[in-house]
Design a protein around this motif. Structure first.
Motif, PDB file in Angstrom:
ATOM      1  N   TYR A  22       0.622  -1.157   0.002  1.00  0.00           N
ATOM      2  CA  TYR A  22       0.048  -0.042   0.121  1.00  0.00           C
ATOM      3  C   TYR A  22       0.819   1.413   0.017  1.00  0.00           C
ATOM      4  O   TYR A  22       1.748   1.470   0.869  1.00  0.00           O
ATOM      5  CB  TYR A  22      -0.836  -0.065   1.237  1.00  0.00           C
ATOM      6  N   SER A 143      -9.870  -5.827  -4.221  1.00  0.00           N
ATOM      7  CA  SER A 143      -8.960  -4.747  -4.283  1.00  0.00           C
ATOM      8  C   SER A 143      -9.506  -3.222  -4.187  1.00  0.00           C
ATOM      9  O   SER A 143      -8.950  -2.626  -3.585  1.00  0.00           O
ATOM     10  CB  SER A 143      -7.806  -4.808  -5.267  1.00  0.00           C
ATOM     11  N   ASP A 144     -10.503  -3.056  -4.910  1.00  0.00           N
ATOM     12  CA  ASP A 144     -11.406  -1.704  -4.811  1.00  0.00           C
ATOM     13  C   ASP A 144     -11.566  -1.567  -3.350  1.00  0.00           C
ATOM     14  O   ASP A 144     -11.648  -0.366  -2.920  1.00  0.00           O
ATOM     15  CB  ASP A 144     -12.462  -1.529  -5.751  1.00  0.00           C
ATOM     16  N   GLN A 147      -8.723  -0.545  -0.900  1.00  0.00           N
ATOM     17  CA  GLN A 147      -8.268   0.710  -1.240  1.00  0.00           C
ATOM     18  C   GLN A 147      -9.086   1.697  -0.679  1.00  0.00           C
ATOM     19  O   GLN A 147      -8.748   2.562  -0.009  1.00  0.00           O
ATOM     20  CB  GLN A 147      -8.208   0.822  -2.888  1.00  0.00           C
ATOM     21  N   SER A 151      -7.931   4.208   2.186  1.00  0.00           N
ATOM     22  CA  SER A 151      -7.888   5.993   2.050  1.00  0.00           C
ATOM     23  C   SER A 151      -8.748   6.495   3.174  1.00  0.00           C
ATOM     24  O   SER A 151      -8.584   7.587   3.712  1.00  0.00           O
ATOM     25  CB  SER A 151      -8.680   5.988   0.649  1.00  0.00           C
TER      26      SER A 151
END
Ligand code: HEC
Length: 257
Positions: A22, A143-144, A147, A151
């Motif tokens: 990351y 993975s989305d 992420q 964030s």
């Protein structure tokens, strides 16, 4: 003692791994980014935001105008459908003390606001070994979603509320496979699949969905009507647009189309 030392090293290892996987400040996933595990009847894992893209309602809003990650529309559904399943991190079981059913409860433990890499909740979802959450045989988080969570934590794990998108009306034609299945996969089948079957309900099965629609609990639960258990949870409601699609499907004869 040995177990403790092992755990200690695993945690360090995950920390290092996390550092490689990351990059802080990396780009946010766009709504159209593809997901690695959408669309199948796996245990957990959940559907993908991409699959919801083609709906009249659009994909869930992931960020606001200031590029802050939305908690209500983007983060909470992920925790609910992937982690808060019965026997795991629901309020009743709260495995290892983690109850992942609402904002207050999610930020209480395992999150270092401003630093995803130092957050236990993030470390376990990117783990590739024994500690991975959700644990096998569940699919790893896509993975989305990973992420988005990264964030969100890096931005301070705030309770940012965003408006839901899209609108529909009673004339909107609805297809079971094209419209309802992606909604169920994103919001529901983490708990209601063929293995987990919360409340004995498997929403990957058309016949079950139709039966629930006929007995009125499908619409009753998603519209949070009195007398029904609020679904996906008391702290999360589908958007009016998504609820409208389900209603149209019911009103137009619950076809397997
Ligand atoms: C976090 C896990 C979880 C998610 C996500 C979830 N459910 Fe449930 N669902 C449950 C549990 C647990 C029950 C049993 C509720 C109870 O007895 O308190 C239930 C009950 C139901 C019922 C029966 C309600 C009633 O009053 O008879 C329906 C219908 C239902 N869920 C549909 C859905 C739909 C549709 C979604 C997605 C929009 C969804 N669920 C998402 C866990 C979940």
């Amino acid at each position: 003692m040995r177990a403790f030392i092992n755990t200690f090293f695993i945690v360090i290892l995950i920390g290092l791994l996390g550092g490689c996987l990351y990059e802080k400040g990396g780009p946010l996933p766009s709504n159209s980014s593809s997901s690695t595990n959408g669309g199948t009847d796996t245990n957990g894992g959940g559907g993908s935001t991409a699959a919801l893209d083609s709906l009249p309602c659009g994909a869930p809003t992931t960020t606001n105008a200031q590029n802050q990650v939305c908690f209500n529309t983007a983060i909470l559904p992920i925790f609910l459908a992937n982690c808060a399943t019965s026997g795991c991190h629901d309020s009743k079981t709260a495995e290892e003390g983690y109850d992942l059913t609402s904002y207050e409860k999610i930020v209480r433990k395992g999150i270092t606001a401003g630093n995803a890499k130092k957050s236990k909740l993030y470390q376990v979802i990117i783990d590739t070994g024994k500690e991975r959450m959700p644990p096998p045989p569940n699919a790893p988080m896509s993975s989305d979603k990973i992420q988005l969570i990264a964030s969100w934590i890096d931005q301070g794990a705030k309770n940012i509320t965003c408006e839901t998108t899209g609108s529909t009306n009673s004339a909107q034609a609805v297809s079971y496979s094209k419209h309802l299945v992606p909604i169920f996969e994103y919001y529901c089948t983490g708990c209601h699949n063929s293995t987990t079957k919360s409340a004995g309900i498997n929403l990957t099965q058309y016949s079950t969905v139709k039966a629930l629609a006929i007995e009125k609990s499908l619409y009753g639960s998603i519209s949070h009507q009195i007398g029904y258990k609020p679904m996906p949870s008391s702290s999360l409601k589908l958007s009016e647009c998504q609820i409208g699609l389900v209603k149209n499907w019911i009103d137009s004869g619950m076809l397997n189309n």
